[in-house]
Design an enzyme around this catalytic site. Structure first.
Site, mmCIF file in Angstrom:
data_model
loop_
_atom_site.group_PDB
_atom_site.id
_atom_site.type_symbol
_atom_site.label_atom_id
_atom_site.label_comp_id
_atom_site.label_asym_id
_atom_site.label_seq_id
_atom_site.Cartn_x
_atom_site.Cartn_y
_atom_site.Cartn_z
ATOM 1 C CG ASN A 1 1.969 34.749 4.767
ATOM 2 O OD1 ASN A 1 0.870 34.302 5.309
ATOM 3 N ND2 ASN A 1 3.011 34.242 5.305
ATOM 4 C CD1 TRP A 2 -3.133 38.915 3.490
ATOM 5 C CD2 TRP A 2 -5.273 38.382 3.947
ATOM 6 N NE1 TRP A 2 -3.905 39.679 2.633
ATOM 7 C CE2 TRP A 2 -5.291 39.262 2.773
ATOM 8 C CE3 TRP A 2 -6.343 37.867 4.159
ATOM 9 C CZ2 TRP A 2 -6.363 39.744 1.858
ATOM 10 C CZ3 TRP A 2 -7.681 38.087 3.514
ATOM 11 C CH2 TRP A 2 -7.618 39.071 2.357
ATOM 12 C CE LYS A 3 3.699 36.665 8.241
ATOM 13 N NZ LYS A 3 4.903 36.803 9.130
ATOM 14 C CG HIS B 1 6.186 31.409 6.179
ATOM 15 N ND1 HIS B 1 6.181 31.675 7.612
ATOM 16 C CD2 HIS B 1 5.852 32.565 5.425
ATOM 17 C CE1 HIS B 1 6.479 32.960 7.425
ATOM 18 N NE2 HIS B 1 6.309 33.461 6.380
ATOM 19 C CD GLU C 1 5.550 33.560 10.558
ATOM 20 O OE1 GLU C 1 4.341 33.310 10.207
ATOM 21 O OE2 GLU C 1 6.000 34.793 10.277
ATOM 22 C CD GLU D 1 9.162 34.711 3.209
ATOM 23 O OE1 GLU D 1 8.349 35.516 3.001
ATOM 24 O OE2 GLU D 1 8.558 33.880 3.910
ATOM 25 N N GLY E 1 9.116 40.148 9.586
ATOM 26 C CA GLY E 1 8.335 40.701 10.836
ATOM 27 C C GLY E 1 9.087 41.450 11.634
ATOM 28 C CB SER F 1 10.840 43.817 6.977
ATOM 29 O OG SER F 1 10.799 43.160 8.304
ATOM 30 N N GLY G 1 4.417 39.996 4.095
ATOM 31 C CA GLY G 1 3.564 39.704 5.418
ATOM 32 C C GLY G 1 2.710 41.172 5.664
ATOM 33 N N GLY G 2 3.340 41.806 6.817
ATOM 34 C CA GLY G 2 2.575 42.870 7.502
ATOM 35 C C GLY G 2 2.206 43.755 6.438
HETATM 36 C C1 PEP Z 1 6.418 36.676 5.565
HETATM 37 O O1 PEP Z 1 5.974 36.280 6.573
HETATM 38 O O2 PEP Z 1 6.314 35.966 4.729
HETATM 39 C C2 PEP Z 1 6.903 38.046 5.651
HETATM 40 C C3 PEP Z 1 7.592 38.275 4.693
HETATM 41 O O3 PEP Z 1 6.606 38.770 6.548
HETATM 42 P P1 PEP Z 1 6.887 40.276 6.802
HETATM 43 O O4 PEP Z 1 6.631 41.059 5.424
HETATM 44 O O5 PEP Z 1 5.845 40.728 7.604
HETATM 45 O O6 PEP Z 1 8.145 40.506 7.179
#
Ligand code: PEP
Length: 258
Positions: free
Chosen positions: A9-11, A102, A104, A174, A180, A220, A241-242
């Protein structure tokens, strides 16, 4: 056998030149990706076309969101059928997914489970697969309400579907406190919730449906912890994500299955 999926997920990150570079690097590394793992990228919608068409590797793609409505006066929205029409290749279709709910979007756009159920319906009507996100906040975990919260999210967002439609859904657990933040759920915490989600699916549908639903962990997840998480019997991959923003760390995660 359930599909193993590693999804990025590049956001709201990267610009077109970064996307071109990313896809070039991903192509170079693609021979190291295990053939039984499906790799998916969720870029910002304006780059979906690039992600869907610019790799030799059979990268799957998906949108980060879609409208809950079919069409009409909804400024700024993109419908599920518009997304689906970006890739009409029947056999080699790459744009196959869309994230729904998601944390967010739940948090910053007040998206509620009922609205998310409409998004799920729109996607399935357009033959796109929803990746339905669920997970508890820090306070909900601390008050031991995580199962109650996740049950409600899944029941309201997904369990209106008949079994044939539900079989096209992927779930991403999640925990919000892990997204994040650098904090990861322990493999025991994640496994416990994934097994619980699978038991809910069995209760609602049947054991075959429960056993064939891919449930991804997100929060994470990175090369250093993916192996332990993916070794759990009910964890079928990750929503990253990251660590998905750099092709090398993202591809490393695809190798974390036993
Ligand atoms: C996400 O936003 O779906 C996610 C899992 O982010 P991160 O891996 O950065 O925690």
């Amino acid at each position: 056998m359930r599909k193993k999926i590693v999804a990025g997920n590049w956001k709201m990150n990267m610009h077109d030149i970064d996307v071109i570079q990313y896809l070039k690097e991903l192509d170079e590394l693609s021979s190291t990706i295990p053939t039984d793992v499906e790799v998916v990228v969720f870029p910002p919608a304006i780059y979906l076309d690039m992600v869907t068409n610019l790799t030799d590797y059979e990268l799957k793609s998906g949108a980060q969101d879609c409208s809950a409505n079919e069409n009409g006066a909804y400024t700024g929205e993109i419908s599920a059928s518009m997304l689906a029409s970006m890739d009409n290749e029947e056999e080699t279709k790459r744009l196959t997914y869309c994230l729904v709910g998601h944390s967010e979007r739940r948090q910053y756009h007040n998206e509620m489970n009922e609205l998310l159920a409409s998004k799920v319906n729109q996607l399935l009507a357009s033959k796109l697969m929803p990746v339905y996100c669920c997970g508890e906040s820090k306070e909900e975990r601390e008050s031991n309400n995580q199962e109650k919260v996740v049950k409600s999210q899944i029941t309201k967002g997904l369990f209106h579907l008949p079994k044939e439609k539900f079989s096209n859904v992927v779930i991403a657990y999640e925990p919000v406190w892990a997204i994040g933040t650098g904090l990861t759920a322990t493999s025991e915490q994640a496994q416990e919730m994934h097994a619980y989600i699978r038991s809910l699916i069995e209760e609602q549908y049947d054991v075959e449906t429960a056993n064939s639903t891919s449930i991804l962990y997100g929060g994470s997840c990175k090369p250093s912890n993916a192996k332990e998480l993916f070794a759990q019997p009910d964890i079928d991959g990750g929503l990253i994500g990251g660590a998905s923003l750099k092709p090398d760390s993202f591809i490393e995660i695809t190798k974390a299955f036993n």
